[in-house]
Structures are given as C-alpha cells and as structure tokens.
Scaffold this motif. Structure first.
Motif, PDB file in Angstrom:
ATOM      1  N   VAL A  47     -15.216  44.775   2.258  1.00  0.00           N
ATOM      2  CA  VAL A  47     -15.466  45.389   0.957  1.00  0.00           C
ATOM      3  C   VAL A  47     -15.369  46.910   1.101  1.00  0.00           C
ATOM      4  CG1 VAL A  47     -16.947  43.495   0.198  1.00  0.00           C
ATOM      5  CG2 VAL A  47     -17.952  45.438   1.363  1.00  0.00           C
ATOM      6  N   ASP A  66     -18.353  33.183   3.295  1.00  0.00           N
ATOM      7  CA  ASP A  66     -18.648  33.654   4.650  1.00  0.00           C
ATOM      8  C   ASP A  66     -19.306  35.018   4.583  1.00  0.00           C
ATOM      9  OD1 ASP A  66     -17.295  31.529   6.364  1.00  0.00           O
ATOM     10  OD2 ASP A  66     -15.643  32.189   5.076  1.00  0.00           O
ATOM     11  N   LEU A  67     -20.233  35.249   5.458  1.00  0.00           N
ATOM     12  CA  LEU A  67     -20.934  36.526   5.529  1.00  0.00           C
ATOM     13  C   LEU A  67     -21.245  36.810   6.980  1.00  0.00           C
ATOM     14  CD1 LEU A  67     -22.504  38.886   4.150  1.00  0.00           C
ATOM     15  CD2 LEU A  67     -24.506  37.401   4.187  1.00  0.00           C
ATOM     16  N   LEU A  89     -21.919  45.866   7.547  1.00  0.00           N
ATOM     17  CA  LEU A  89     -21.335  44.620   7.066  1.00  0.00           C
ATOM     18  C   LEU A  89     -20.005  44.397   7.772  1.00  0.00           C
ATOM     19  CD1 LEU A  89     -21.460  42.280   5.002  1.00  0.00           C
ATOM     20  CD2 LEU A  89     -20.243  43.766   3.397  1.00  0.00           C
ATOM     21  N   ILE A 144     -25.375  36.022   0.934  1.00  0.00           N
ATOM     22  CA  ILE A 144     -24.015  35.486   1.009  1.00  0.00           C
ATOM     23  C   ILE A 144     -23.389  35.298  -0.358  1.00  0.00           C
ATOM     24  CG2 ILE A 144     -24.804  33.084   1.056  1.00  0.00           C
ATOM     25  CD1 ILE A 144     -22.534  32.499   3.023  1.00  0.00           C
ATOM     26  N   PRO A 151     -17.655  39.825   4.306  1.00  0.00           N
ATOM     27  CA  PRO A 151     -16.260  40.072   3.914  1.00  0.00           C
ATOM     28  C   PRO A 151     -15.921  41.558   3.909  1.00  0.00           C
ATOM     29  CG  PRO A 151     -17.577  39.641   1.979  1.00  0.00           C
ATOM     30  CD  PRO A 151     -18.483  39.437   3.139  1.00  0.00           C
ATOM     31  N   VAL A 203     -22.883  39.148  -2.075  1.00  0.00           N
ATOM     32  CA  VAL A 203     -21.922  40.068  -1.473  1.00  0.00           C
ATOM     33  C   VAL A 203     -20.528  39.869  -2.062  1.00  0.00           C
ATOM     34  CG1 VAL A 203     -21.231  38.555   0.442  1.00  0.00           C
ATOM     35  CG2 VAL A 203     -21.193  41.043   0.726  1.00  0.00           C
ATOM     36  N   HIS A 204     -20.256  38.677  -2.565  1.00  0.00           N
ATOM     37  CA  HIS A 204     -18.928  38.406  -3.112  1.00  0.00           C
ATOM     38  C   HIS A 204     -18.806  38.863  -4.559  1.00  0.00           C
ATOM     39  CE1 HIS A 204     -17.416  35.962   0.282  1.00  0.00           C
ATOM     40  NE2 HIS A 204     -18.692  35.678   0.448  1.00  0.00           N
TER      41      HIS A 204
END
Lengths: 277, 315
Positions: free
Chosen positions: B77, B50-51, B72, A271, B75, A274-275
């Motif tokens: 992407v 959030d994931l 995924l 989590i 988010p 990924v950002h």
C-alpha cells in the motif's frame, strides 16, 4: 498266557503290548521291567536267547520314540479352526463346492417340450408359432434404452430412482377449504381454467411449506431446527443483506454489521481493514 | 531396539504441568522485548486475504505491555495507507495482547478441553532452547497450534496456527528476542476509554437493560470479561455489552446490543431471525435480531454450535 503255548511270536507280542501300554517302564535290564511280563513269558525269555535279544532292541526303540520331543500345533491352527466354523467361512466353502460342480446341459428334449417344436432356432421346420414365441421372450426394447441410460449417467439414474422412492405427501385438508372459500366468492367466474390455476397455486404454496425443510436438510444448510428463523446470507456489492441460497463466493465482509466487522478485523490483526484503507 | 525407535515411541508426550504453568505466567512475570513478524491468511468465500507486518512486543514482568506495529510488509500500500494501518493497529494493542495472540486464559478449562503434545525435541530459536508443542482441542477442533516455547521462561517464541488439514492461518514468530532488557523508553499500554467493565454482567444497566447470556454445557466455557463498548461506527445501537467467554484458549464473543431503535412506519419488520454469513477466515459469525433485541455471536466454532449458544441465550 498258557505256558505250553508261549511261543516266540506270542512273547514278542506281549513285550510290545506291555511296552506300549506302560511306556513309563524302565529300560530292559533295569529292575521291575521283567516283572511286567507274565510268568510263561518270563520262562520263554529265559529259554530263548533270540527273543531276549529281540526284546532288548525293541524296548530301546519304544523308549527312544516315547522320549522324542513333542511338537505342539502352531498357534494359527486354533484360529483357523475357529474361523472355519464362522458363517462366512462356511459360505465360502459352499460357494467353492458349488462352483466346482460340473454343469449339466439341458437335454434337447426339454427345449422341444417347452416350445412344442424343434430345438434349433431358425431351422426351416420351425413353426411360425414357435418363432413368434421366441420373439416374445426377448427383452423389450425399453429395457435396452433404460440400461443404456443407466450406463451413460449412473448418478442421474440413481437420483431418479431415489426421488421416485420418496414418500408422497398428501395435501393438507385445509387446502380444500381454502380452494372452496376462494371459489365461493361471488365476483369470480368459476371457469375450469380458473379453478385449475387456483388449485395449482395453493398446492404449490403448501408443497413449498412442506418440502422446503426437506430440501434445506438435503442441501445441508441448516439441518437443526431452532426457535428462530436461520438465514444463510449472500451479500453482494449492490444490495443489502438478503436471504437466499448460500453463495460464499459473492460475500463481501464490508457489508457485515459494523461492530462485528471491527471485532473480526481486530482478531485478524487488521486483515480486513488493511484492504480498504 | 534402536535409539531412533526409542525416540519415536516416546514422541507422544503430554506437556509437563510446569511448562504450561510457565506459559500462563509468562505474560505477567517475564521481562522481555522482541521484534515479531505477524502473518494472517484468511479465506472469505473464494476471496483470499493476506496480511503481514512487524511489531515490537515488550513486557515489564509486572503486567504492563505494549504491542507496537513497526512496518507493513503485505499487502503493498502507499506510505499514507501504511501509516494509517500502523496507527489503527497500535490502537488495538490491548486486544492483540489479550485475544489475538496465543494465550491460555483459564488453566482448568484449558486442561479439560485441550490436548498439549510435546514432541520431546528441543529446538533452537534465536539461541534459546525451546520445547516444540502441538495444541489442539480434544473435540471439534477448528484450528491447531504449533508452538515453540522458550523453556526457561515459557514465552511463546513462535506460534503457527493452522487448520486441521494443515493450511496456514496465522504465524507469530519472533525475529529478535531479549530477556530483561532496558525498557525505560517504552510507553506502556493504556486501557481504552471506550471499554468499561460491567458492574453486574447479568444486568448491564450501563447499556440500559438486562442482557441475555448463553448457557454453556458442563462448564465447557467460562466468562473471561464483560464490558460496555462504544462502537465508532454510525449505527443503532452503538453501545454494546461485550461478553467474552473462553474454553481455556479460544474465545467466543457475544455482543449484546439491547433494544433496537423503533422502526419507522411502513418499514418491513424483520424479527426473530439469525443471519449466518459465510465464515471469515477461521471465525464463524451469527447476527441475531430477536424480540427487538440484537445479539452478535462470534467464535472459532462451527456455525451450529454458535446457533445453539444463541438459542440458549435468548430462549
């Protein structure tokens, strides 16, 4: 009972008394019932048909009343009785009784005796002394201001009172020694202002060391004491870790220790990473 | 008394020991495959993370497994970023299987520390009869687990992780599920080469020195694993002894890094300090530098409990 004086009245009284005292006696006509009466009573009973009739009716009444079903007191009664003996209940009853008492008005003569003058304020005959005395008894203006401040901001007023009640901390004895040592240096000009500044700075340092833990505990940051220093860190995008007041809003996980960040990322399924991909 | 009232009065049931045993055994004894949706919702300070993604989970019933990320969802992407994420997630499949997913690690400690309440209702998920369970630590609970457990096998088909006041933290829910499928095409998980079990956890010579391990009170935690790991980040030290402790369900990590590199002359020495960052989602973290040694503690505990563990390890 005197047999010569066993009248209807006395016989009837004996019947009732016997029936009440011996409620377990059988009904009239059943063997054993007549024997409970005295001999003169039995003789009168045999001779007086009216009393005999009366007796049978009354004995039936007594039997009917004694065989009525008994009703027990409600269960709540016991609890109420016990509660009425409690201190709270007694206090409530006392307050209720006092408030119901009639108020007594003070007689006018009492006012006169106190003020040494007429009871009516503002009257033409009121002496100047009385008027001044009355004025002196009014609440001081500062009280009005304090009450107004309390009403305007009760939390602030409470906080001020709380701080005022905190125990005063005495300066440590070493402070005097530090100041004297500082002032004993030959190169310094010991003006009054310099002395004051030295005292103020040293006192501030000592005060911070003493009050700091108290302030930390009030802020709820780290109330327990540990054998190491605990820093609740704030991290922003422009600087490294630095100790300061806790500010969660500015925290960037990217500034965490890399191994810790990797571990956290894994625990969240990626989590954090990924950002930043 | 009505039947609905009967159901209510029987609603607080402890889960049966047989069900708990089946849940523990399911990871190594049930052959299955399914597609699962995983969601994670964390707050870090005032920032929300959030994931959401899908993964395929397979197990051969003999201890082998895979957790293969598929796509995924959030988010949003780019394709390249998504591919990279899926690749990194696949590399973490062992970690996900052992520590991220709901798993009872040690039965006696779990039963001592946790309460498992069976609602008594049988719910249907994907055509399977499931028990509806609520799992929560008996004291100082940081999270609550709401489970749907397949009654025949003990596999957790749905796991909802919430804060005690009901905010969703994580959700792992099967969208398809098959028992005893054909698994001939599955590439099973291989242990990472950079994770090596320590020969003697109390003296990890693999990282060059003795380690400090926390002392737990009254057996509240037991040691689950002790490994040497090599960090991929450029940092000193980059080899850690990673100790994993469990209270039966939750895990606490201690990373012991050994002696730090000598500091350069003139650099400000920072010693005997424990830094406490804000919580990351439900995880509390402490980073200690004490007597020239580095220790990182992490767990779903409140930060004072974590500080107590650090103190017990180093003093």
């Amino acid at each position: 009972m005197d047999p010569e004086r066993c009248t209807c009245e006395s016989l009837r009284a004996e019947v009732l008394r016997t029936a009440i005292l011996h409620s377990e006696l059988p009904l009239p006509g059943v063997p054993g019932e007549r024997e409970a009466l005295s001999a003169p009573g039995r003789e009168h009973l045999d001779a007086c048909a009216t009393c005999a009739l009366w007796r049978r009716a009354r004995l039936r009444h007594v039997a009917a009343l004694t065989t009525l079903e008994r009703f027990g007191a409600p269960r709540e009664l016991e609890a109420l009785v016990v509660a009425s003996f409690s201190s709270d209940s007694r206090r409530e009853r006392a307050i209720s009784a006092l408030t119901r008492l009639g108020r007594l008005t003070t007689p006018a003569e009492l006012d006169d005796a106190m003020l040494d003058g007429p009871a009516l304020e503002g009257s033409a005959s009121e002496s100047r002394e009385v008027t001044e005395t009355r004025a002196a008894r009014r609440a001081p203006r500062v009280l009005l201001r304090l009450v107004a401040e309390e009403i305007a901001d009760p939390a602030k007023a409470r906080a001020r009172r709380f701080v005022g009640s905190l125990p005063r901390l005495r300066a440590v004895p070493e402070l005097d020694q530090l100041v004297e040592r500082e002032l004993a240096r030959p190169t310094r000009t010991h003006s009054r202002g310099v002395r004051a500044a030295v005292y103020a700075s040293l006192a501030a340092a000592v005060l911070a060391a003493v009050v700091g833990p108290l302030a930390v505990s009030l802020l709820g940051v780290s109330p327990k004491r540990y054998p190491f220093r605990v820093e609740h860190v704030r991290v922003n995008a422009a600087s490294e870790f630095d100790a300061g007041v806790f500010d969660a809003g500015m925290f960037d996980p990217a500034k965490l220790d890399p191994s810790a960040r990797e571990l956290l990322d894994g625990l969240g399924g990626g989590i954090l990473g990924v950002h930043r991909i | 008394m009505s039947s609905s009232t009967n159901n209510t009065s029987l609603s607080v049931l402890q889960a049966s020991p047989a069900l708990i045993d089946s849940m523990i055994a399911a990871a190594s004894q049930v052959r299955f495959q399914g597609t699962r949706r995983f969601e994670s919702h964390w707050k870090v300070g005032t920032t929300r993370y959030d994931l959401e993604y899908r993964e395929r989970v397979s197990a051969d019933g003999q201890g082998q497994f895979t957790v293969e990320p598929l796509d995924l969802i959030a988010p949003d992407v780019s394709t390249g970023q998504e591919d990279l994420f899926l690749l990194l997630s696949r590399a973490r499949e062992g970690f996900n299987w052992r520590y991220r997913d709901f798993r009872i690690h040690h039965k006696p400690t779990f039963l001592r520390n946790y309460e498992v309440v069976d609602s008594g209702a049988i719910v249907q998920r994907l055509g399977y009869d499931c028990a509806s369970l609520r799992v929560q630590r008996r004291s100082k609970a940081q999270v609550v687990y709401l489970l749907e457990v397949e009654l025949g096998t003990g596999v957790v088909l749905s796991c909802r992780t919430e804060t005690p006041d009901g905010a969703l933290l994580e959700l792992a829910e099967y969208e398809s599920f098959e028992l005893a499928p054909d698994l001939s095409q599955v590439a099973w998980h291989q242990p990472a080469v950079d994770e090596i079990d320590l020969v003697d956890p109390s003296n990890p010579t693999e990282i060059g020195g003795g380690a400090h391990q926390p002392r737990f009170v009254d057996g509240a935690f037991v040691q689950l694993a002790a490994q040497k790991i090599t960090s991929t980040a450029a940092q000193t030290p980059n080899q850690f002894a990673r100790y994993v402790y469990t209270d039966g369900l939750e895990v606490v990590f201690f990373l012991y890094g050994g002696a730090l590199a000598p500091q350069s002359a003139g650099a400000q020495r920072v010693d005997d300090v424990v830094q406490v960052p804000p919580s990351v989602g439900p995880w509390q973290l402490v980073v200690a530098t004490i007597h020239g040694e580095r220790l990182i503690g992490m767990g779903r505990l409140n930060h004072e409990d974590l500080l107590d563990l650090v103190a017990s390890a180093l003093y």
